[in-house]
Design a protein around this motif. Structure first.
Motif, mmCIF file in Angstrom:
data_model
loop_
_atom_site.group_PDB
_atom_site.id
_atom_site.type_symbol
_atom_site.label_atom_id
_atom_site.label_comp_id
_atom_site.label_asym_id
_atom_site.label_seq_id
_atom_site.Cartn_x
_atom_site.Cartn_y
_atom_site.Cartn_z
ATOM 1 N N HIS A 1 0.812 -1.221 0.000
ATOM 2 C CA HIS A 1 0.000 0.000 0.000
ATOM 3 C C HIS A 1 0.851 1.280 0.000
ATOM 4 N N HIS B 1 1.222 4.339 -2.787
ATOM 5 C CA HIS B 1 1.049 5.786 -2.572
ATOM 6 C C HIS B 1 2.166 6.553 -3.302
ATOM 7 N N SER C 1 0.206 9.790 5.498
ATOM 8 C CA SER C 1 -1.168 9.280 5.551
ATOM 9 C C SER C 1 -1.623 9.180 7.000
ATOM 10 N N GLY C 2 -2.752 8.504 7.203
ATOM 11 C CA GLY C 2 -3.275 8.363 8.556
ATOM 12 C C GLY C 2 -2.428 7.440 9.414
ATOM 13 N N GLY C 3 -1.689 6.539 8.786
ATOM 14 C CA GLY C 3 -0.901 5.576 9.547
ATOM 15 C C GLY C 3 0.598 5.716 9.362
ATOM 16 N N GLY D 1 -1.103 12.330 9.526
ATOM 17 C CA GLY D 1 -2.572 12.293 9.485
ATOM 18 C C GLY D 1 -3.155 12.191 10.886
ATOM 19 N N ASP E 1 -5.723 14.551 12.791
ATOM 20 C CA ASP E 1 -6.979 14.009 13.322
ATOM 21 C C ASP E 1 -7.078 14.181 14.842
ATOM 22 N N GLY F 1 -8.669 15.917 9.645
ATOM 23 C CA GLY F 1 -7.679 16.555 8.771
ATOM 24 C C GLY F 1 -8.304 17.503 7.752
ATOM 25 N N ASP G 1 -8.021 21.737 7.499
ATOM 26 C CA ASP G 1 -7.657 22.360 6.218
ATOM 27 C C ASP G 1 -8.692 23.438 5.849
ATOM 28 N N GLY H 1 -2.889 10.476 2.029
ATOM 29 C CA GLY H 1 -4.068 11.281 2.345
ATOM 30 C C GLY H 1 -3.758 12.717 2.709
ATOM 31 N N VAL H 2 -2.704 12.946 3.483
ATOM 32 C CA VAL H 2 -2.390 14.306 3.945
ATOM 33 C C VAL H 2 -1.880 15.176 2.785
ATOM 34 N N ALA I 1 -3.435 15.753 0.346
ATOM 35 C CA ALA I 1 -4.615 16.505 -0.096
ATOM 36 C C ALA I 1 -4.693 17.855 0.619
ATOM 37 N N ASN I 2 -3.878 18.052 1.646
ATOM 38 C CA ASN I 2 -3.953 19.290 2.444
ATOM 39 C C ASN I 2 -3.471 20.506 1.646
ATOM 40 N N THR J 1 -5.707 10.331 -1.457
ATOM 41 C CA THR J 1 -6.272 9.499 -0.386
ATOM 42 C C THR J 1 -6.384 8.062 -0.930
ATOM 43 N N ASP J 2 -6.754 7.127 -0.073
ATOM 44 C CA ASP J 2 -6.714 5.718 -0.486
ATOM 45 C C ASP J 2 -7.574 5.477 -1.719
HETATM 46 O O1 KG4 Z 1 -3.842 7.806 2.840
HETATM 47 P P1 KG4 Z 1 -5.129 7.920 3.579
HETATM 48 O O2 KG4 Z 1 -6.383 8.170 2.793
HETATM 49 O O3 KG4 Z 1 -5.409 6.643 4.438
HETATM 50 C C1 KG4 Z 1 -4.395 5.956 5.099
HETATM 51 O O4 KG4 Z 1 -3.737 5.077 4.468
HETATM 52 O O5 KG4 Z 1 -4.177 6.319 6.298
HETATM 53 O O6 KG4 Z 1 -4.929 9.081 4.677
HETATM 54 C C2 KG4 Z 1 -5.948 9.427 5.580
HETATM 55 C C3 KG4 Z 1 -5.467 10.616 6.402
HETATM 56 C C4 KG4 Z 1 -6.395 10.989 7.552
HETATM 57 O O7 KG4 Z 1 -5.622 11.177 8.717
HETATM 58 C C5 KG4 Z 1 -7.017 12.326 7.089
HETATM 59 O O8 KG4 Z 1 -7.365 13.188 8.143
HETATM 60 C C6 KG4 Z 1 -5.882 12.889 6.274
HETATM 61 O O9 KG4 Z 1 -5.364 11.786 5.574
HETATM 62 N N1 KG4 Z 1 -6.350 13.931 5.343
HETATM 63 C C7 KG4 Z 1 -6.050 15.237 5.473
HETATM 64 C C8 KG4 Z 1 -6.715 15.910 4.414
HETATM 65 N N2 KG4 Z 1 -7.391 14.980 3.671
HETATM 66 C C9 KG4 Z 1 -7.150 13.768 4.255
HETATM 67 N N3 KG4 Z 1 -5.293 15.867 6.382
HETATM 68 C C10 KG4 Z 1 -5.175 17.206 6.246
HETATM 69 N N4 KG4 Z 1 -5.782 17.924 5.273
HETATM 70 C C11 KG4 Z 1 -6.545 17.326 4.343
HETATM 71 N N5 KG4 Z 1 -7.125 18.046 3.368
#
Ligand code: KG4
Ligand code: ZN
Length: 334
Positions: free
Chosen positions: A111, A115, A136-138, A163, A167, A180, A184, A271-272, A274-275, A302-303
């Motif tokens: 995974h 990314h 990302s979140g993890g 992430g 969060d 997140g 933003d 995912g982050v 996208a910020n 994001t995923d």
């Molecule tokens: O990559 P992802 O979709 O899933 C994982 O593999 O973890 O990342 C999810 C993370 C979450 O913590 C979410 O809050 C964060 O990405 N995230 C953001 C934004 N969009 C998603 N954090 C900050 N700003 C954003 N616009």
């Protein structure tokens, strides 16, 4: 002959399927799971159940959008690791069944590597070697990518992921999960210089975010003690200040990695990425230093299964296939 790959992503709380033709993504369907919102985080068992409900309609829609028949597919790619084990099992068992019934090769995808390779989906693409900040979140990693199959993690978080920092900060502000995107949104109208949060001193290219979370907790306790409405009255400025610090922690280390390696093609992913604060500051850092910067299209940040499909495509070219006995794994080596 054209090569069609069907890819499945189910590592966390998004069920996704993509169809790719010769490295071009024809469809990328993503079903989000709303069920977790009320719990303030992803509930693994509920995620697995939602994947079971979503997976057939998502695959059907991906095939229909791509105008592709199952019989035209040459290989099945799937997220094998890392992730929530119950979620991974739904996608991996489905992928194995499809591979067996269609008599086509099975391709296991990491995974986090996917990314990184999301940056190869659309032009302009980075040249090898490039650096990728995967957030990302993890996970929070700086990856040195020499080829689609040769990547090395040269820096990573020693505690929370970026992430999670977003969060958990959002949760302290009383915002729903995932916070997140909300930080933003509110940050867009706030003054990022109003409040100062500390920058951790971590050696090398590694990151730390747990101190920031504690600093925010104490900051809020102190201010709400005198004024219970402090958060509501200052939400935009607080969000902008938190976002500015998380972004500066990330980009200072990426800059250090670029200077140390001399690599001039830099990417962000996960995912982050996208910020909007991170995207803007990253692009500006590139301009200032004459580095080339790359950010995947929003739907590939994001995923999503599009990134699994592109990784699967490069593995297909290398004939890097997996046997049906391969199992999903919550943790993964690189
Ligand atoms: O990559 P992802 O979709 O899933 C994982 O593999 O973890 O990342 C999810 C993370 C979450 O913590 C979410 O809050 C964060 O990405 N995230 C953001 C934004 N969009 C998603 N954090 C900050 N700003 C954003 N616009
Ligand atoms: Zn991810």
């Amino acid at each position: 002959m054209n090569t069609f790959i069907l890819a499945i992503e189910s590592s966390c709380d998004e069920t996704s399927c993509a169809i790719c033709k010769d490295g071009i993504i024809l469809s990328n369907i993503i079903a989000n799971q709303k069920v977790h919102e009320q719990y303030g985080g992803v509930v693994p068992e509920l995620a697995s159940r939602a994947h079971i409900q979503n997976i057939v309609p998502v695959i059907d829609k991906a095939l229909a959008t791509a105008n592709c028949q199952l019989s035209a597919i040459h290989a099945i790619a799937f997220t094998q690791s890392p992730g929530l084990i119950g979620s991974l099992l739904v996608g991996s068992q489905f992928a194995k069944s499809l591979s067996l019934s269609l008599q086509v090769p099975l391709i296991a995808v990491h995974h986090m590597q996917a990314h990184v390779l999301a940056n190869l989906i659309d032009a302009p693409r980075p040249s090898f070697p490039f650096l990728c900040l995967t957030v990302s979140g993890g996970h929070t990693q700086i990856v040195l990518c020499e080829s689609p199959s040769k990547m090395k993690v040269i820096g990573e978080t020693i505690d929370d992921a970026a992430g999670e920092a977003f969060d958990k900060s959002a949760k302290l502000l009383g915002l729903p999960y995932p916070g997140g995107p909300l930080i933003d949104k509110y940050a867009a109208t706030g003054n990022a210089d109003r409040f100062k949060f500390p920058e951790p001193q971590v050696p090398g290219l590694d990151f730390s975010f747990s101190g920031l979370k504690t600093a925010i907790l104490y900051f809020l306790q102190e201010h709400t003690h005198d004024n219970p409405d402090f958060v509501q009255q200052n939400l935009a400025d607080i969000c902008a200040s938190i976002q500015k610090r998380i972004v500066s922690i990330l980009l200072n280390k990426l800059k250090k990695a670029a200077l140390q390696t001399g690599i001039k093609d830099l990417c962000i992913a996960g995912g982050v990425s996208a910020n909007s604060g991170l995207r803007n500051a990253f692009t500006e850092m590139g301009k200032r230093n004459h580095w080339n910067t790359f950010i995947p299209k929003f739907e590939y940040c994001t995923d999503n299964a599009g990134m699994i499909a592109i990784t699967g495509y490069y593995k297909f070219l290398d004939k890097n296939f997996s046997s049906l006995s391969i199992s999903a794994s919550a943790r993964a080596e690189w």
